[in-house]
Design a protein around this motif. Structure first.
Motif, PDB file in Angstrom:
ATOM      1  N   CYS A 196       0.714  -1.226   0.017  1.00 11.41           N
ATOM      2  CA  CYS A 196       0.072  -0.083  -0.087  1.00 11.41           C
ATOM      3  C   CYS A 196       0.729   1.238   0.021  1.00 11.41           C
ATOM      4  CB  CYS A 196      -1.070   0.163   1.337  1.00 11.41           C
ATOM      5  SG  CYS A 196      -2.227  -1.340   1.174  1.00 11.41           S
ATOM      6  N   LYS A 197       2.053   1.300   1.030  1.00 16.58           N
ATOM      7  CA  LYS A 197       2.753   2.281   1.039  1.00 16.58           C
ATOM      8  C   LYS A 197       3.694   2.720  -0.463  1.00 16.58           C
ATOM      9  CE  LYS A 197       6.373   4.539   3.967  1.00 16.58           C
ATOM     10  NZ  LYS A 197       7.233   4.177   5.264  1.00 16.58           N
ATOM     11  N   ASP A 198       3.998   1.694  -0.915  1.00 16.04           N
ATOM     12  CA  ASP A 198       4.949   1.680  -1.965  1.00 16.04           C
ATOM     13  C   ASP A 198       4.246   2.018  -3.441  1.00 16.04           C
ATOM     14  OD1 ASP A 198       7.109   1.406  -0.235  1.00 16.04           O
ATOM     15  OD2 ASP A 198       7.306  -0.770  -0.938  1.00 16.04           O
ATOM     16  N   SER A 199       3.042   1.696  -3.417  1.00 15.57           N
ATOM     17  CA  SER A 199       2.013   1.903  -4.460  1.00 15.57           C
ATOM     18  C   SER A 199       1.828   3.211  -5.043  1.00 15.57           C
ATOM     19  CB  SER A 199       0.591   1.169  -4.287  1.00 15.57           C
ATOM     20  OG  SER A 199      -0.137   2.166  -3.539  1.00 15.57           O
ATOM     21  N   ASN A 200       2.133   4.345  -4.081  1.00 13.82           N
ATOM     22  CA  ASN A 200       1.945   5.629  -4.526  1.00 13.82           C
ATOM     23  C   ASN A 200       0.251   5.935  -4.834  1.00 13.82           C
ATOM     24  OD1 ASN A 200       4.165   6.955  -3.931  1.00 13.82           O
ATOM     25  ND2 ASN A 200       4.977   6.057  -5.720  1.00 13.82           N
ATOM     26  N   LEU A 201      -0.733   4.834  -4.449  1.00 15.41           N
ATOM     27  CA  LEU A 201      -2.198   5.160  -4.627  1.00 15.41           C
ATOM     28  C   LEU A 201      -2.759   5.488  -3.504  1.00 15.41           C
ATOM     29  CD1 LEU A 201      -2.498   1.646  -6.864  1.00 15.41           C
ATOM     30  CD2 LEU A 201      -2.338   4.084  -7.779  1.00 15.41           C
ATOM     31  N   LYS A 202      -4.011   5.685  -3.700  1.00 15.87           N
ATOM     32  CA  LYS A 202      -4.755   5.851  -2.460  1.00 15.87           C
ATOM     33  C   LYS A 202      -5.419   4.901  -1.870  1.00 15.87           C
ATOM     34  CE  LYS A 202      -5.770  10.717  -3.716  1.00 15.87           C
ATOM     35  NZ  LYS A 202      -6.597  12.084  -4.057  1.00 15.87           N
ATOM     36  N   VAL A 203      -4.645   3.988  -1.102  1.00 14.50           N
ATOM     37  CA  VAL A 203      -5.078   2.600  -0.422  1.00 14.50           C
ATOM     38  C   VAL A 203      -4.505   2.556   0.706  1.00 14.50           C
ATOM     39  CG1 VAL A 203      -5.899   1.522  -2.791  1.00 14.50           C
ATOM     40  CG2 VAL A 203      -3.477   1.420  -1.898  1.00 14.50           C
ATOM     41  N   TRP A 204      -5.290   2.088   1.687  1.00 17.03           N
ATOM     42  CA  TRP A 204      -4.658   1.865   3.069  1.00 17.03           C
ATOM     43  C   TRP A 204      -5.163   0.528   3.644  1.00 17.03           C
ATOM     44  CZ3 TRP A 204      -6.841   6.290   0.917  1.00 17.03           C
ATOM     45  CH2 TRP A 204      -5.789   7.638   0.782  1.00 17.03           C
ATOM     46  N   PRO A 205      -4.497   0.198   4.655  1.00 13.34           N
ATOM     47  CA  PRO A 205      -4.851  -0.975   5.539  1.00 13.34           C
ATOM     48  C   PRO A 205      -6.139  -0.509   6.557  1.00 13.34           C
ATOM     49  CG  PRO A 205      -2.495  -0.837   5.568  1.00 13.34           C
ATOM     50  CD  PRO A 205      -2.873   0.378   4.822  1.00 13.34           C
ATOM     51  N   ALA A 206      -7.277  -1.198   6.354  1.00 15.31           N
ATOM     52  CA  ALA A 206      -8.668  -0.564   7.097  1.00 15.31           C
ATOM     53  C   ALA A 206      -8.860  -1.452   8.114  1.00 15.31           C
ATOM     54  CB  ALA A 206      -9.482  -0.587   6.083  1.00 15.31           C
ATOM     55  N   ASN A 207      -8.720  -3.001   8.003  1.00 11.10           N
ATOM     56  CA  ASN A 207      -9.176  -3.806   9.131  1.00 11.10           C
ATOM     57  C   ASN A 207      -8.302  -5.026   9.261  1.00 11.10           C
ATOM     58  OD1 ASN A 207     -11.660  -2.562   8.820  1.00 11.10           O
ATOM     59  ND2 ASN A 207     -12.859  -3.873   7.639  1.00 11.10           N
ATOM     60  N   TYR A 208      -7.787  -4.946  10.496  1.00  8.60           N
ATOM     61  CA  TYR A 208      -6.693  -6.023  10.921  1.00  8.60           C
ATOM     62  C   TYR A 208      -7.588  -7.157  11.513  1.00  8.60           C
ATOM     63  CZ  TYR A 208      -2.674  -3.026   9.827  1.00  8.60           C
ATOM     64  OH  TYR A 208      -1.949  -2.022   9.304  1.00  8.60           O
ATOM     65  N   ASN A 209      -8.036  -8.095  10.899  1.00 10.38           N
ATOM     66  CA  ASN A 209      -9.188  -9.197  11.112  1.00 10.38           C
ATOM     67  C   ASN A 209      -8.526  -9.990  11.823  1.00 10.38           C
ATOM     68  OD1 ASN A 209     -11.285  -7.595  10.520  1.00 10.38           O
ATOM     69  ND2 ASN A 209     -11.465  -8.662   8.437  1.00 10.38           N
ATOM     70  N   SER A 210      -7.793 -10.759  11.265  1.00 17.67           N
ATOM     71  CA  SER A 210      -6.766 -12.163  11.556  1.00 17.67           C
ATOM     72  C   SER A 210      -5.505 -12.161  11.067  1.00 17.67           C
ATOM     73  CB  SER A 210      -7.625 -13.450  11.801  1.00 17.67           C
ATOM     74  OG  SER A 210      -7.951 -13.662  10.273  1.00 17.67           O
ATOM     75  N   ASP A 211      -4.735 -13.024  11.385  1.00 19.47           N
ATOM     76  CA  ASP A 211      -3.217 -13.209  10.827  1.00 19.47           C
ATOM     77  C   ASP A 211      -3.621 -13.928   9.464  1.00 19.47           C
ATOM     78  OD1 ASP A 211      -1.997 -12.264  12.955  1.00 19.47           O
ATOM     79  OD2 ASP A 211      -1.516 -14.273  13.788  1.00 19.47           O
ATOM     80  N   GLY A 212      -3.466 -13.343   8.592  1.00 17.42           N
ATOM     81  CA  GLY A 212      -3.542 -13.708   7.265  1.00 17.42           C
ATOM     82  C   GLY A 212      -4.727 -13.197   6.419  1.00 17.42           C
ATOM     83  N   GLN A 213      -5.432 -12.448   7.192  1.00 16.08           N
ATOM     84  CA  GLN A 213      -6.740 -11.602   6.698  1.00 16.08           C
ATOM     85  C   GLN A 213      -6.487 -10.244   7.008  1.00 16.08           C
ATOM     86  OE1 GLN A 213     -11.252 -11.484   7.651  1.00 16.08           O
ATOM     87  NE2 GLN A 213     -10.642 -13.501   7.267  1.00 16.08           N
ATOM     88  N   ILE A 214      -6.627  -9.520   6.049  1.00 11.91           N
ATOM     89  CA  ILE A 214      -6.588  -8.046   6.211  1.00 11.91           C
ATOM     90  C   ILE A 214      -7.275  -7.396   4.906  1.00 11.91           C
ATOM     91  CG2 ILE A 214      -4.528  -7.830   4.719  1.00 11.91           C
ATOM     92  CD1 ILE A 214      -3.575  -5.499   6.857  1.00 11.91           C
ATOM     93  N   VAL A 215      -8.211  -6.313   5.556  1.00 10.02           N
ATOM     94  CA  VAL A 215      -8.970  -5.598   4.764  1.00 10.02           C
ATOM     95  C   VAL A 215      -8.247  -4.411   4.380  1.00 10.02           C
ATOM     96  CG1 VAL A 215     -11.212  -4.683   4.005  1.00 10.02           C
ATOM     97  CG2 VAL A 215     -11.119  -6.546   5.345  1.00 10.02           C
ATOM     98  N   ILE A 216      -8.137  -3.991   3.098  1.00  4.81           N
ATOM     99  CA  ILE A 216      -7.671  -2.386   2.562  1.00  4.81           C
ATOM    100  C   ILE A 216      -8.755  -1.719   2.185  1.00  4.81           C
ATOM    101  CG2 ILE A 216      -5.487  -3.120   2.382  1.00  4.81           C
ATOM    102  CD1 ILE A 216      -5.655  -3.345  -0.746  1.00  4.81           C
ATOM    103  N   ALA A 217      -8.547  -0.386   2.153  1.00  2.00           N
ATOM    104  CA  ALA A 217      -9.657   0.564   1.688  1.00  2.00           C
ATOM    105  C   ALA A 217      -8.973   1.682   0.682  1.00  2.00           C
ATOM    106  CB  ALA A 217     -10.490   1.016   2.712  1.00  2.00           C
ATOM    107  N   GLY A 218      -9.786   2.398   0.011  1.00  2.00           N
ATOM    108  CA  GLY A 218      -9.408   3.500  -0.772  1.00  2.00           C
ATOM    109  C   GLY A 218     -10.145   3.629  -2.251  1.00  2.00           C
ATOM    110  N   ILE A 219      -9.640   4.403  -3.014  1.00  6.45           N
ATOM    111  CA  ILE A 219     -10.108   4.669  -4.135  1.00  6.45           C
ATOM    112  C   ILE A 219     -10.471   3.289  -5.111  1.00  6.45           C
ATOM    113  CG2 ILE A 219     -10.215   5.962  -6.603  1.00  6.45           C
ATOM    114  CD1 ILE A 219     -10.720   7.749  -4.341  1.00  6.45           C
ATOM    115  N   ARG A 220     -11.803   3.049  -5.508  1.00  6.42           N
ATOM    116  CA  ARG A 220     -12.013   1.700  -6.123  1.00  6.42           C
ATOM    117  C   ARG A 220     -10.955   1.471  -7.280  1.00  6.42           C
ATOM    118  NH1 ARG A 220     -16.525  -1.344  -5.760  1.00  6.42           N
ATOM    119  NH2 ARG A 220     -16.896  -2.960  -7.394  1.00  6.42           N
TER     120      ARG A 220
END
Length: 301
Positions: A145-169
């Motif tokens: 997410c950080k290196d992409s230079n896109l508008k995307v960010w980690p949003a939900n740390y649900n469990s190990d191996g499951q994360i949700v990211i959010a941003g511009i579609r």
């Protein structure tokens, strides 16, 4: 016996939610009436009949909160118990606040209805979304997410191996092949137009704080913050944490790990989503309360 109270967030809605409670409990029917009067909408139609509004965030949020609140109140009515904390996932933190005595039901319904409208307003000129990533370590997703230079960010740390990211579609779509190249087992774009828990909701922070100041009580029982994964119990703390919850990631797995030793088991009110996630985080069992039959089972534990 120590209980941990859990409340699910947006995405757990379905047509028919709460109907069994409504048909079998006078208390549930009274709570439906209170909610309907609060925002001038027929919650029976919203939750029991096919319609498009159930998936609109300004209606989804109060519907889920009402369902969870009824499940909790029926449990409270039928069981003597104590608990050290309540914990909600995203929107569920507001259901947790209601259970903790921080707000009256009508005010909680009004608050999350307005919260949904504020979130929609933040995206009136852009299209956001959220995306589930399975099978990657958090630090890899964070770096992508950080290196992409896109508008995307980690949003939900649900469990190990499951994360949700959010941003511009469109930016999320661009990131799909990158995440798969890094070894993601699955990358799934969600059917959403609002990106929760990221900086794109900054415009909603101040007006939400003003609403919270109007509705919250000064003190209440312990609620675990999505932002810090630590408990708070005062209006002063809530006014600092809940507005920025819109723009900060949900630290769900961190919260469960921080507080699992304070509960013999967990009860999820108004859903089964967190029960599934918890199997990947903790050995403590999670029991759902979604209808009268499951309520009876949990009461008799």
């Amino acid at each position: 016996m120590k209980l941990g109270l859990l409340f699910p967030g947006q995405g757990s809605q379905f047509i028919g939610m709460g109907k069994d409670f409504y048909e079998n409990s006078e208390l549930a029917r009274e709570m439906f009436e209170i909610a309907s009067e609060a925002i001038k909408i027929d919650f029976k139609k919203l939750m029991f009949e096919e319609n498009d509004d159930i998936n609109k965030t300004e209606y989804t949020q109060p519907a889920i909160l009402l369902y969870s609140a009824i499940a909790y109140k029926l449990f409270e009515q039928n069981k003597n118990f104590t608990y050290n904390f309540s914990l909600g996932h995203s929107l569920g933190e507001f259901s947790a606040l209601y259970s903790a005595g921080a707000m009256e039901l009508a005010d909680a319904i009004r608050l999350v209805h307005e919260r949904g409208k504020l979130m929609n307003l933040a995206f009136k000129d852009k299209v956001g979304s959220m995306m589930v990533v399975l099978g990657l370590d958090d630090n890899i997703v964070e770096e992508v997410c950080k290196d992409s230079n896109l508008k995307v960010w980690p949003a939900n740390y649900n469990s190990d191996g499951q994360i949700v990211i959010a941003g511009i579609r469109d930016d999320l779509v661009k990131l799909e092949p990158v995440l798969k190249e890094k070894g993601a087992k699955r990358v799934m774009l969600l059917n959403m137009s609002v990106a929760s828990h990221c900086p794109l909701l900054e415009s909603a922070v101040k007006p939400l704080k003003e609403l919270l100041d109007e509705y919250l009580k000064d003190e209440f029982k312990n609620v675990v913050s999505n932002v810090t994964a630590k408990a708070y119990n005062t209006k002063k703390e809530a006014l600092e944490l809940l507005p920025i919850q819109l723009t900060k990631p949900v630290l769900y797995k961190q919260s469960i790990k921080n507080y699992e030793n304070e509960a013999d088991f967990f009860i999820e009110f108004g859903g089964k989503v967190l029960m599934g996630i918890n199997r990947k985080i903790t050995k403590k069992k999670t029991y759902p309360v979604t209808d009268m039959a499951s309520l009876e089972k949990v009461i008799n534990l």
